[in-house]
Write a protein that holds these residues in place. Structure first.
Motif, mmCIF file in Angstrom:
data_model
loop_
_atom_site.group_PDB
_atom_site.id
_atom_site.type_symbol
_atom_site.label_atom_id
_atom_site.label_comp_id
_atom_site.label_asym_id
_atom_site.label_seq_id
_atom_site.Cartn_x
_atom_site.Cartn_y
_atom_site.Cartn_z
ATOM 1 N N UNK A 15 0.828 -1.211 0.000
ATOM 2 C CA UNK A 15 0.000 0.000 0.000
ATOM 3 C C UNK A 15 0.859 1.256 0.000
ATOM 4 N N UNK A 16 1.902 1.258 0.834
ATOM 5 C CA UNK A 16 2.776 2.429 0.908
ATOM 6 C C UNK A 16 3.492 2.671 -0.419
ATOM 7 N N UNK A 17 4.004 1.603 -1.034
ATOM 8 C CA UNK A 17 4.731 1.757 -2.291
ATOM 9 C C UNK A 17 3.802 2.171 -3.430
ATOM 10 N N UNK A 18 2.660 1.523 -3.529
ATOM 11 C CA UNK A 18 1.736 1.846 -4.611
ATOM 12 C C UNK A 18 1.253 3.283 -4.516
ATOM 13 N N UNK A 19 0.928 3.741 -3.341
ATOM 14 C CA UNK A 19 0.463 5.123 -3.187
ATOM 15 C C UNK A 19 1.548 6.116 -3.582
ATOM 16 N N UNK A 20 2.811 5.794 -3.246
ATOM 17 C CA UNK A 20 3.905 6.683 -3.643
ATOM 18 C C UNK A 20 4.065 6.715 -5.157
ATOM 19 N N UNK A 21 3.892 5.546 -5.804
ATOM 20 C CA UNK A 21 3.968 5.480 -7.269
ATOM 21 C C UNK A 21 2.815 6.236 -7.889
ATOM 22 N N UNK A 22 1.603 6.020 -7.396
ATOM 23 C CA UNK A 22 0.419 6.663 -7.961
ATOM 24 C C UNK A 22 0.478 8.189 -7.828
ATOM 25 N N UNK A 23 1.010 8.656 -6.703
ATOM 26 C CA UNK A 23 1.104 10.108 -6.506
ATOM 27 C C UNK A 23 2.338 10.680 -7.187
ATOM 28 N N UNK A 24 3.182 9.777 -7.718
ATOM 29 C CA UNK A 24 4.448 10.166 -8.345
ATOM 30 C C UNK A 24 5.301 10.975 -7.376
ATOM 31 N N UNK A 25 5.339 10.454 -6.145
ATOM 32 C CA UNK A 25 6.108 11.123 -5.094
ATOM 33 C C UNK A 25 6.975 10.103 -4.359
ATOM 34 N N UNK A 26 7.726 9.355 -5.110
ATOM 35 C CA UNK A 26 8.658 8.407 -4.506
ATOM 36 C C UNK A 26 9.809 9.159 -3.843
ATOM 37 N N UNK A 27 10.190 8.784 -2.629
ATOM 38 C CA UNK A 27 11.396 9.379 -2.040
ATOM 39 C C UNK A 27 12.622 8.959 -2.845
ATOM 40 N N UNK A 28 13.728 9.627 -2.630
ATOM 41 C CA UNK A 28 14.922 9.308 -3.436
ATOM 42 C C UNK A 28 15.609 8.029 -2.954
ATOM 43 N N UNK A 29 15.261 7.569 -1.733
ATOM 44 C CA UNK A 29 15.933 6.362 -1.234
ATOM 45 C C UNK A 29 15.029 5.571 -0.291
ATOM 46 N N UNK A 30 15.071 4.251 -0.449
ATOM 47 C CA UNK A 30 14.363 3.328 0.431
ATOM 48 C C UNK A 30 15.371 2.353 1.033
ATOM 49 N N UNK A 31 15.063 1.870 2.230
ATOM 50 C CA UNK A 31 15.752 0.714 2.788
ATOM 51 C C UNK A 31 14.695 -0.350 3.070
ATOM 52 N N UNK A 32 14.802 -1.480 2.385
ATOM 53 C CA UNK A 32 13.883 -2.600 2.595
ATOM 54 C C UNK A 32 14.536 -3.555 3.597
ATOM 55 N N UNK A 33 13.866 -3.753 4.718
ATOM 56 C CA UNK A 33 14.393 -4.625 5.768
ATOM 57 C C UNK A 33 13.514 -5.857 5.909
ATOM 58 N N UNK A 34 14.128 -7.045 5.910
ATOM 59 C CA UNK A 34 13.351 -8.264 6.075
ATOM 60 C C UNK A 34 14.217 -9.504 6.040
ATOM 61 N N UNK A 35 13.614 -10.656 6.337
ATOM 62 C CA UNK A 35 14.345 -11.921 6.399
ATOM 63 C C UNK A 35 14.496 -12.597 5.042
ATOM 64 N N UNK A 36 13.512 -12.409 4.171
ATOM 65 C CA UNK A 36 13.485 -13.123 2.895
ATOM 66 C C UNK A 36 14.181 -12.287 1.824
ATOM 67 N N UNK A 37 15.434 -12.646 1.530
ATOM 68 C CA UNK A 37 16.220 -11.874 0.556
ATOM 69 C C UNK A 37 15.556 -11.866 -0.804
ATOM 70 N N UNK A 38 14.998 -13.009 -1.218
ATOM 71 C CA UNK A 38 14.343 -13.082 -2.520
ATOM 72 C C UNK A 38 13.163 -12.140 -2.607
ATOM 73 N N UNK A 39 12.387 -12.058 -1.532
ATOM 74 C CA UNK A 39 11.234 -11.169 -1.511
ATOM 75 C C UNK A 39 11.669 -9.706 -1.567
ATOM 76 N N UNK A 40 12.730 -9.360 -0.844
ATOM 77 C CA UNK A 40 13.233 -7.985 -0.858
ATOM 78 C C UNK A 40 13.685 -7.574 -2.254
ATOM 79 N N UNK A 41 14.433 -8.460 -2.920
ATOM 80 C CA UNK A 41 14.919 -8.137 -4.264
ATOM 81 C C UNK A 41 13.760 -8.090 -5.255
ATOM 82 N N UNK A 42 12.784 -8.990 -5.099
ATOM 83 C CA UNK A 42 11.609 -8.964 -5.964
ATOM 84 C C UNK A 42 10.856 -7.659 -5.837
#
Length: 329
Positions: A15-42
């Motif tokens: 929801x957070x990512x889609x809303x940022x895309x839809x509003x065309x207001x993506x921040x310049x940098x994200x940090x994705x934190x999680x256990x599943x490396x494949x999911x993070x890269x996906x």
């Protein structure tokens, strides 16, 4: 990965990512934190596609039809860069090369994006070098850092990016995903619970190590149950030769803990087991041990983990643990 697939596992993040895309207001940098490396890269690649997508309608991004989307998907978009650890770390030279490439305008668009996998493995000099780019991104740039250990990142890097925490997958979901990737039931069941450990062992050797360690634990648990006097001998001959340092011993204790949890689960009739191929042995032990005894065994293993972290001698710790497991108290 697409939005629907990500939403099924990570609804808040999606929801957070889609809303940022839809509003065309993506921040310049994200940090994705999680256990599943494949999911993070996906998720990172999905966001890159949405960022680079040439569709005129934000809610259609990524369209997966334009050349931008297709190139990101194929991994050869000239303005999207992936950085992975070179050996055990991400080095300053890798970050400097990225900065040099990004100092020029995008080759085919004004947008540029980069994904740094396992960003917690950056050396201090690499992290400090990256900090400059995060402070002064310049142009339309999207940076995505992925990590399973947020606390290993420089606080200044974390503060200059938007952190999104991916909730861990359930054990059953992780196991299902590993089996889909070709792992056997037995190995998937264990890896779903202990993860990619021990991380200091190269990935190609890790599978053999965990298979052998799993077998040592099964044998030792059986000796404790059926032939207590032989357990100490097996401890010396196999346990100490496989689980050689505190990190690996801690993993071995986890495997022991999962064994006794499986015995308890078997008594309760549950099927989500860490040792699904050992059902007959589990049933035999479940029949002969009370819930109180199994709870005491699990408590003994957890206390051993605590003493291990407190630098108690590993050999004495394991001998004491065996005694407690045999007594069921």
């Amino acid at each position: 990965m697409e939005w629907d697939a990500l939403r099924a596992e990570q609804p808040v993040v999606t929801q957070l990512l889609q809303h940022a895309v839809w509003r065309e207001r993506l921040p310049h940098a994200y940090t994705f934190e999680g256990e599943d490396r494949g999911e993070l890269i996906g998720a990172a690649t999905l966001l890159c596609r949405a960022f680079m997508c040439s569709s005129k309608e934000p809610k259609d991004k990524p369209c997966n039809q334009c050349s931008e989307c297709k190139r990101v998907l194929s991994g050869n978009h000239p303005d999207v860069t992936f950085i992975q650890p070179d050996g055990l770390s991400i080095k300053k030279g890798q970050v400097e090369l990225l900065q040099k490439e990004f100092a020029f305008k995008g080759m085919e668009s004004v947008k540029k994006a980069y994904i740094i996998e396992e960003a917690d493995k950056m050396t201090d000099s690499a992290a400090n070098s990256l900090l400059t780019s995060l402070e002064e991104p310049g142009g339309e740039t999207l940076a995505i850092l992925t990590t399973g250990n947020l606390h290993f990142l420089l606080p200044t890097i974390v503060s200059r990016s938007q952190v999104l925490s991916f909730t861990p997958l359930s054990e059953s979901k992780r196991q299902e995903r590993l089996q889909e990737q070709g792992e056997t039931l037995e190995l998937a069941a264990i890896k779903a619970r202990v993860g990619d450990k021990p991380t200091e062992i190269p990935a190609e050797e890790r599978k053999t190590w965990i298979v052998q360690g799993r077998q040592v634990v099964i044998q030792l648990a059986e000796e404790v149950f059926k032939r207590p006097p032989q357990a100490k001998l097996l401890l010396q001959e196999k346990w100490h030769t496989h689980f050689k340092d505190r990190g690996s011993i801690d993993i071995g204790l986890d495997l022991f803990l999962y064994w006794y949890r499986d015995v308890l689960y078997t008594k309760w009739g549950r099927e989500d087991l860490a040792y699904p191929d050992q059902l007959e042995r589990l049933k035999a032990e479940a029949f002969n041990r009370s819930e109180y005894m199994l709870a005491a065994n699990m408590k003994a293993v957890m206390e051993a983990k605590k003493y291990l972290a407190a630098n108690v001698n590993p050999q004495l710790l394991m001998e004491r643990l065996l005694l407690r497991l045999q007594e069921g108290s």
